[in-house]
Scaffold this motif. Structure first.
Motif, PDB file in Angstrom:
ATOM      1  N   UNK A  59       0.093 -10.971  -4.966  1.00  0.00           N
ATOM      2  CA  UNK A  59      -0.246  -9.607  -4.518  1.00  0.00           C
ATOM      3  C   UNK A  59      -1.765  -9.366  -4.471  1.00  0.00           C
ATOM      4  N   UNK A  60      -2.517 -10.175  -5.268  1.00  0.00           N
ATOM      5  CA  UNK A  60      -3.982  -9.988  -5.307  1.00  0.00           C
ATOM      6  C   UNK A  60      -4.731 -10.761  -4.230  1.00  0.00           C
TER       7      UNK A  60
ATOM      8  N   UNK B 186       2.242  -0.984  -2.928  1.00  0.00           N
ATOM      9  CA  UNK B 186       1.587  -1.612  -4.074  1.00  0.00           C
ATOM     10  C   UNK B 186       0.517  -2.597  -3.671  1.00  0.00           C
ATOM     11  N   UNK B 187       0.709  -3.236  -2.508  1.00  0.00           N
ATOM     12  CA  UNK B 187      -0.290  -4.230  -2.065  1.00  0.00           C
ATOM     13  C   UNK B 187      -1.628  -3.515  -1.857  1.00  0.00           C
ATOM     14  N   UNK B 188      -1.593  -2.329  -1.272  1.00  0.00           N
ATOM     15  CA  UNK B 188      -2.826  -1.558  -1.079  1.00  0.00           C
ATOM     16  C   UNK B 188      -3.390  -1.127  -2.433  1.00  0.00           C
ATOM     17  N   UNK B 189      -2.528  -0.523  -3.275  1.00  0.00           N
ATOM     18  CA  UNK B 189      -3.002  -0.025  -4.570  1.00  0.00           C
ATOM     19  C   UNK B 189      -3.635  -1.117  -5.408  1.00  0.00           C
ATOM     20  N   UNK B 190      -2.966  -2.289  -5.465  1.00  0.00           N
ATOM     21  CA  UNK B 190      -3.434  -3.398  -6.311  1.00  0.00           C
ATOM     22  C   UNK B 190      -4.776  -3.952  -5.873  1.00  0.00           C
ATOM     23  N   UNK B 191      -5.097  -3.826  -4.575  1.00  0.00           N
ATOM     24  CA  UNK B 191      -6.307  -4.471  -4.064  1.00  0.00           C
ATOM     25  C   UNK B 191      -7.489  -3.511  -3.893  1.00  0.00           C
TER      26      UNK B 191
ATOM     27  N   UNK C  42      -4.949  -7.144   7.690  1.00  0.00           N
ATOM     28  CA  UNK C  42      -3.906  -6.142   7.905  1.00  0.00           C
ATOM     29  C   UNK C  42      -2.513  -6.686   7.658  1.00  0.00           C
ATOM     30  N   UNK C  43      -1.658  -5.796   7.149  1.00  0.00           N
ATOM     31  CA  UNK C  43      -0.225  -6.086   7.144  1.00  0.00           C
ATOM     32  C   UNK C  43       0.356  -6.461   5.806  1.00  0.00           C
ATOM     33  N   UNK C  44       1.668  -6.755   5.851  1.00  0.00           N
ATOM     34  CA  UNK C  44       2.425  -7.102   4.647  1.00  0.00           C
ATOM     35  C   UNK C  44       2.120  -8.543   4.264  1.00  0.00           C
ATOM     36  N   UNK C  45       2.568  -8.929   3.058  1.00  0.00           N
ATOM     37  CA  UNK C  45       2.326 -10.297   2.580  1.00  0.00           C
ATOM     38  C   UNK C  45       3.561 -11.154   2.775  1.00  0.00           C
TER      39      UNK C  45
END
Ligand SMILES: Nc1ncnc2c1ncn2[C@@H]1O[C@H](COP(=O)(O)OP(=O)(O)OP(=O)(O)O)[C@@H](O)[C@H]1O
Ligand SMILES: O=P(O)(O)OC[C@@]1(O)O[C@H](CO)[C@@H](O)[C@@H]1O
Length: 308
Positions: free
Chosen positions: A144-145, A168-173, A135-138
């Motif tokens: 990002x991957x 984008x972190x959600x979309x990319x993964x 969970x959470x931001x990076x």
């Protein structure tokens, strides 16, 4: 055993004041610091539910030491990787109307060496984990991957991974097929660009995310409950009205309730009741990422899950 991953943990500082007003000085005796960041909130709630938890991620500096001390008091297994930087501090200022402001720091820079150490430590312990919630931001320095890298490792051991992040972190993964994602309504609107003003719009957006790779999706709606779309069908969860104190961490509490009840083999309707009851119980407490088990059990009886 639930594994949690908090790549960017935080010391969460909550301050309760009488009124939020510009250009004023406020004094308060009502404040608290807790071991936070979304994955650590999941850890604490899963622990209160009675589950064994191992927590992974990066910790550094005196704030990192504070978090290690807090999680050891709760009996959470500490598998955090130590880093040179200092773990961030995040503020949540709440007034008497329960209006709040959150101020979130960016966090330390993570080196490639520390990232590899973390992935090795995670893989070493994977066999023992029933389900993983990340969970959470990076933090800075991390690709990002990274959530996809973690999911790919977990796949080798046939382990299910819940991914709760945004933008984008959600979309990319999504391409690595997380078992479950949990955007709230605003987060889902942001990533799909679709205004979510009807059940049909929510369903269409959620299916867009499923087509991009997620196996299941929970769309949380605050005081309006939740939608679930996925392998076991589509459901709307209706919840009763409650008196709230602090809703920060309700999404994390829902993830903990889901991971706990799913790993116990409960059917999807019961799992959704747990997810909402934990989110609601958190909203009724002052603490961030904190539930009362008796209230969770009472609330579960009042929640209605409808197939849609
Ligand atoms: N004001 C509220 N009243 C009743 N239940 C709530 C309220 N806020 C949250 N909940 C419960 O908690 C669940 C998750 O909350 P929410 O949709 O706010 O998640 P979130 O936005 O991800 O939260 P956060 O990011 O603060 O952890 C909801 O689906 C609901 O069951
Ligand atoms: O910067 P992120 O990782 O998106 O969010 C961090 C955070 O706001 O999330 C939790 C509430 O959900 C708090 O414990 C924490 O401070």
């Amino acid at each position: 055993m639930i594994g949690t991953i908090t790549l960017n943990p935080a010391v969460d500082r909550r301050y309760n004041i009488d009124i939020l007003e510009k250009n004023t000085v406020k004094r308060t005796e009502d404040y608290m610091a807790s071991a936070g960041g979304k994955g650590l909130n999941v850890s604490r709630v899963a622990r209160i539910l009675g589950e064994d938890v191992t927590a992974f991620g990066f910790l550094g500096g005196n704030t990192g030491d504070f978090i290690r001390n807090e999680i050891s008091k709760l009996g959470i297994n500490d598998s955090f990787t130590s880093v040179n930087g200092t773990t961030r501090t995040c503020l949540n200022i709440i007034d008497d109307n329960n209006d709040n402001i959150e101020i979130l720091e960016k966090g330390p820079v993570i080196s490639k060496k520390d990232k590899h150490k973390f992935l090795e430590e995670f893989e070493l312990q994977l066999e023992r984990l029933d389900i993983i919630a990340m969970s959470g931001s990076l933090p800075k320095g991390v690709d990002i991957n990274i959530y996809s890298d973690i999911i790919e490792i977990a796949k080798k051991y046939n382990k299910k991974v819940i991914l709760d992040t945004s933008g984008n972190v959600l979309l990319e993964n999504l391409k690595s097929n997380p078992f479950l994602v949990k955007p709230n309504k605003e987060e889902l609107e942001n990533i799909t660009g679709i205004k979510l003003d009807s059940e049909e719009a929510i369903k269409m957006s959620a299916h867009k995310i499923l087509r991009r790779g997620a196996k299941n999706i929970l769309v949380s709606l605050g005081d309006n409950g939740m939608y679930f779309f996925g392998e076991e069908g589509n459901f709307k969860v209706d919840i009763p009205k409650i008196k709230i104190k602090n809703t920060v961490g309700s999404g994390d509490s829902s993830v903990a309730g889901f991971a706990y009840s799913f790993s116990k083999g409960l059917d999807i309707q019961e799992v959704l009741k747990y997810a909402n009851a934990c989110g609601m119980s958190n909203a009724m407490e002052k603490g961030t990422g904190s539930i009362d088990i008796e209230k969770v059990n009472e609330l579960r009886k009042k929640i209605i899950v409808r197939k849609i």
